[in-house]
Write an enzyme that holds these catalytic residues in place. Structure first.
Site, short mmCIF file in Angstrom:
data_model
loop_
_atom_site.label_atom_id
_atom_site.label_comp_id
_atom_site.label_asym_id
_atom_site.label_seq_id
_atom_site.Cartn_x
_atom_site.Cartn_y
_atom_site.Cartn_z
N GLY A 189 0.63 -0.99 0.13
CA GLY A 189 0.07 0.15 0.04
C GLY A 189 0.74 1.09 -0.17
O GLY A 189 1.76 1.70 -0.55
N CYS A 190 0.56 2.30 0.82
CA CYS A 190 0.97 3.63 0.34
C CYS A 190 2.49 3.98 1.32
O CYS A 190 3.30 4.17 0.56
CB CYS A 190 0.36 4.75 1.37
SG CYS A 190 -0.94 4.71 0.69
N VAL A 191 2.82 2.60 1.70
CA VAL A 191 4.62 3.20 2.27
C VAL A 191 5.43 1.69 1.36
O VAL A 191 6.87 2.21 1.14
CB VAL A 191 4.16 1.41 4.08
CG1 VAL A 191 4.27 -0.04 2.90
CG2 VAL A 191 5.65 1.68 4.42
N GLY A 192 4.94 1.31 0.30
CA GLY A 192 5.60 0.68 -1.56
C GLY A 192 6.47 1.84 -1.36
O GLY A 192 7.56 0.54 -1.62
#
Length: 368
Positions: free
Chosen positions: A139-142
């Site tokens: 997700g956004c941490v990728g």
């Protein structure tokens, strides 16, 4: 250390003002007319002025009628954006496609088997012995995690070149006939885009000296998972596709954990938050950015590039922090020798921090 030789972000051609999207998304979500004013208020408070969508807005009623049609659009548009991002980043780094030794890709808004970076083999003259590492589910941490994992790889392969590719088409996951608060918030926050980063190991950077002159280095990284937070952020996967999970507790998690985790990470490098001259943060949304500024004890201006990215293109999940990195290097180049911190949060709930160094002064050797 590894070197960030180039980073480029791309977006689809279909650009809309936030207010222009509200009526169309209200209809798509099946929102009663009496609640349209609520949606307008949610969208107005998202900190987003414009977004780019994978498709013309009038196509979403048809494409999102089933998961398979939305995913087909993800593969078609996503592969096009992947090609654009990788081609631009390689050109900026002065690297030929055949010089790339490994590609790490990250996405969470569609499914592709073969994965998107494999589909580039038919479009770019990449080597047949190219090593591929698709990262799915971050997700956004990728974006931040992808930079960290590329750095980890290059520590063991210092003569190689790695490309990190992120593709996120968030608009294709908006659920029809879903009036949940999570779906309404997501419909006003997330946009579509892709990004690519070219990273070089120590020996490869020396080989490409003219291209990496002035390029920042990755010094070290740290991953952090928080217990009992699985429902804070993510997807519920079902017949209708990817239904967003977006908990109201995310800003509290940021305020409660980020400061100590950043301080712990920096102690490995014998640094403190006062030593960080530039922050490259994921634009999770206004409440998350306010919480992050509180946690880091910095002024809103310290996250100014992130705020401007949120306003201009919205939250692009894993691609966003890479767009912020590209914007930072282009519009507010770091002072020579200054320390930077790239960071993002995502499903897990988790935090990824990456210590960066602008060229100009020899940095410490560490690996947190």
């Amino acid at each position: 250390m590894s070197t960030i030789a180039a980073v480029r972000g791309v977006v689809p051609e279909h650009r809309y003002a936030q207010a222009e999207l509200t009526a169309s998304l209200a209809e798509l979500a099946g929102l009663p007319q009496t609640q349209v004013a609520t949606l307008s208020r949610i969208h107005a408070n998202a900190g987003v002025e414009h977004r780019h969508l994978a498709l013309p807005i009038e196509d979403y009623g048809r494409v999102t009628s089933s998961f398979d049609s939305a995913n087909d659009a993800f593969i078609a548009v996503g592969t096009d954006l992947a090609e654009q991002a990788v081609t631009q980043a390689l050109a900026a780094a002065g690297v030929r496609p055949e010089d790339v030794d490994a590609i790490i890709s990250t996405t969470v808004t569609g499914l592709a088997v073969p994965s998107l970076e494999a589909r580039l083999m038919a479009r770019l003259p990449l080597r047949t012995d190219l090593k591929r590492l698709p990262l799915v589910g971050l997700g956004c941490v990728g974006g931040a995690a992808g930079v960290a994992r590329a750095h980890d790889y290059l520590l063991g392969h210092p003569d190689e070149v790695v490309v990190l590719l992120s593709v996120e088409l968030c608009s294709l996951t908006v659920q029809r006939d879903d009036t949940s608060m999570a779906n309404l918030v997501a419909s006003g926050l997330f946009g579509d885009g892709a990004a690519a980063v070219v990273l070089m190991g120590e020996y490869a950077a020396r080989r490409h000296y003219s291209s990496t002159l002035g390029a920042p280095s990755v010094v070290s990284s740290r991953s952090r998972m928080y217990a009992d937070t699985e429902r804070a952020m993510g997807w519920d996967v079902g017949a209708s596709g990817l239904r967003i999970v977006l908990g109201a507790e995310v800003p509290d998690l940021v305020r409660g954990h980020v400061r100590d985790d950043v301080d712990t990470f920096l102690r490995f490098a014998e640094l403190s938050r006062r030593d960080i001259g530039w922050w490259v943060a994921h634009p999770g949304g206004p409440k998350v950015l306010d919480a992050l500024a509180d946690a880091l004890e910095v002024t809103p201006d310290a996250l100014g590039v992130t705020w401007r990215s949120l306003a201009r293109i919205g939250n692009l999940s894993s691609s966003s922090v890479l767009h912020v990195l590209a914007d930072t290097l282009r519009t507010t180049p770091p002072e020579p020798g200054s320390w930077g911190m790239l960071m993002a949060m995502g499903p897990g709930f988790c935090l990824e921090t990456v210590l960066l160094r602008a060229p100009g002064t020899v940095g410490v050797e560490c690996d947190g």
